[in-house]
Design a protein around this motif. Structure first.
Motif, PDB file in Angstrom:
ATOM      1  N   ARG A 126       0.195  -2.212   0.446  1.00  0.00           N
ATOM      2  CA  ARG A 126       0.105  -0.900   0.571  1.00  0.00           C
ATOM      3  C   ARG A 126       0.976  -0.207   1.665  1.00  0.00           C
ATOM      4  O   ARG A 126       1.350   0.758   1.552  1.00  0.00           O
ATOM      5  N   GLU A 177       4.344  -0.089   0.378  1.00  0.00           N
ATOM      6  CA  GLU A 177       4.468   1.189  -0.479  1.00  0.00           C
ATOM      7  C   GLU A 177       4.363   2.674   0.220  1.00  0.00           C
ATOM      8  O   GLU A 177       5.267   3.646  -0.266  1.00  0.00           O
ATOM      9  N   ARG A 178       3.809   2.704   1.450  1.00  0.00           N
ATOM     10  CA  ARG A 178       3.755   3.904   2.104  1.00  0.00           C
ATOM     11  C   ARG A 178       4.939   4.361   3.213  1.00  0.00           C
ATOM     12  O   ARG A 178       5.126   5.228   3.705  1.00  0.00           O
ATOM     13  N   GLU A 184       6.683   1.621   5.264  1.00  0.00           N
ATOM     14  CA  GLU A 184       7.041   0.851   6.480  1.00  0.00           C
ATOM     15  C   GLU A 184       7.985  -0.070   6.119  1.00  0.00           C
ATOM     16  O   GLU A 184       7.898  -0.934   5.291  1.00  0.00           O
ATOM     17  N   ARG A 195       9.349  -3.048  -2.291  1.00  0.00           N
ATOM     18  CA  ARG A 195       9.522  -1.875  -1.876  1.00  0.00           C
ATOM     19  C   ARG A 195      10.728  -0.710  -2.864  1.00  0.00           C
ATOM     20  O   ARG A 195      10.163   0.137  -2.846  1.00  0.00           O
ATOM     21  N   PRO A 235       8.606   4.575  -1.269  1.00  0.00           N
ATOM     22  CA  PRO A 235       9.130   5.997  -1.274  1.00  0.00           C
ATOM     23  C   PRO A 235      10.604   5.791  -1.555  1.00  0.00           C
ATOM     24  O   PRO A 235      11.232   5.045  -1.031  1.00  0.00           O
TER      25      PRO A 235
END
Length: 351
Positions: A298, A301-302, A304, A338, A343
């Protein structure tokens, strides 16, 4: 091939086209799709989108493929009776196709029509490429094309498939399997992955990339990528582990131990193991590791990008351990994960 060799290519060694080695560029490769009772409309749509549309984005007047839908009866009802397909050719249309495509349907334990199985066998026997989407692999297996070969299908149907077809080397953890003349895709969305793989195989990377851009879909997901099945936890009774699990999930970045988890609910580690096995089907340590990997994913996905930060916040400790755990759980490195799910436009994952 060495000069003077007497080797003559078999039908399966010839490039797809007219079955005689004619290049794809001189004659559109014909793809026939068998639509039987209960077929999933989405997978028929995938075949239509990939193999049935003109490609003005490629700057060429001729289509990449010639698509034909065919049915065993004059009209067939699609999955859940959404609509009836009629006005298309019968199964004879299979006999001059370079590729035969078999979509899935939900009633997989019901035997296929003999005419459908015969059409699949005929196509394979004369050297056509045979492809299944999702549970269409059941039809290929029933026709005898998958005996002793690797194949895949939707993860939900793994047990039923193995029970019906024990001689097939089923791999439920991948998106698709390419065995040369027989190819199988996993779930419905994996049909897009396999379809683009075929375009790439037939026409090259640039053409496949152009088609994927029109689809607004990832140009390439490796067939060996896992299906990313989220297996929900079973319902837990009030007396159970629910409060402990919620407490631990809020502290995944801390150095939790099995002993600390047991002390939290005033039981021995042995009792805690028994409760985890009975209620979750796993051990406390395995559950804790899985939760930490999920948190790490997660965070990636955000956005990092620092592996050491992800490892610290998720409780996995080191970047090396993070790489190993993420790869083991997803089949991808953190960087590859990733690229798939993070993103767009960010920096690559770094240590």
């Amino acid at each position: 091939m060495p000069q003077g060799s007497s080797h003559r290519p078999s039908a399966r060694e010839l490039p797809p086209g007219n079955g005689q080695g004619e290049p794809l560029s001189s004659r559109p490769h014909r793809v026939a799709v068998i639509v039987d009772e209960g077929t999933n409309p989405f997978e028929v749509g995938v075949a239509t989108e990939l193999f049935g549309l003109p490609r003005p984005e490629l700057g060429r007047p001729e289509p990449l493929y010639e698509l034909t839908l065919c049915t065993p009866t004059p009209g067939v009802r699609m999955n859940h009776g959404f609509f009836t397909l009629s006005g298309v050719p019968g199964l004879d249309a299979v006999d001059d196709a370079g590729t035969l495509l078999v979509p899935g349907r939900p009633d997989n334990v019901v035997p296929r029509r003999p005419a459908v199985l015969d059409a699949i066998r005929r196509a394979h026997a004369r050297g056509a490429r045979v492809v299944s989407f999702c549970t269409g692999a059941f039809a290929l297996a029933e026709a005898g094309l998958l005996d002793g070969r690797r194949a895949t299908t939707h993860w939900r149907w793994t047990s039923a498939f193995r029970e019906l077809h024990p001689t097939v080397l089923l791999d439920p953890d991948v998106l698709f399997v390419d065995e040369g003349d027989v190819l199988t895709a996993a779930g419905s969305a994996a049909a897009l992955d396999l379809g683009l793989h075929l375009v790439r195989r037939d026409h090259g990377v640039e053409t496949a990339n152009a088609v994927s851009r029109r689809l607004v879909f990832a140009a390439h997901r490796d067939g060996g990528q896992r299906q990313f099945v989220r297996r929900p936890l079973p319902d837990i009774p009030d007396e159970s582990l629910a409060p402990l699990l919620a407490w631990a999930q809020r502290r995944l970045g801390e150095p939790l131990t099995v002993g600390e988890l047991a002390a939290r609910i005033a039981v021995s580690p042995a009792t805690l193991h028994r409760r985890f096995r009975a209620q979750l089907g796993t051990t406390p340590l395995a559950w804790l590791t899985a939760e930490r990997v999920a948190l790490a994913c997660r965070l990636i996905e955000r956005g990092e990008v620092r592996l050491d930060v992800v490892a610290d916040r998720s409780g996995l400790g080191t970047a090396a351990n993070l790489r190993e755990r993420v790869r083991r759980a997803t089949g991808l490195s953190p960087s590859a994960y990733r690229r798939r799910f993070g993103p767009p436009g960010g920096e690559p994952v770094t240590a």
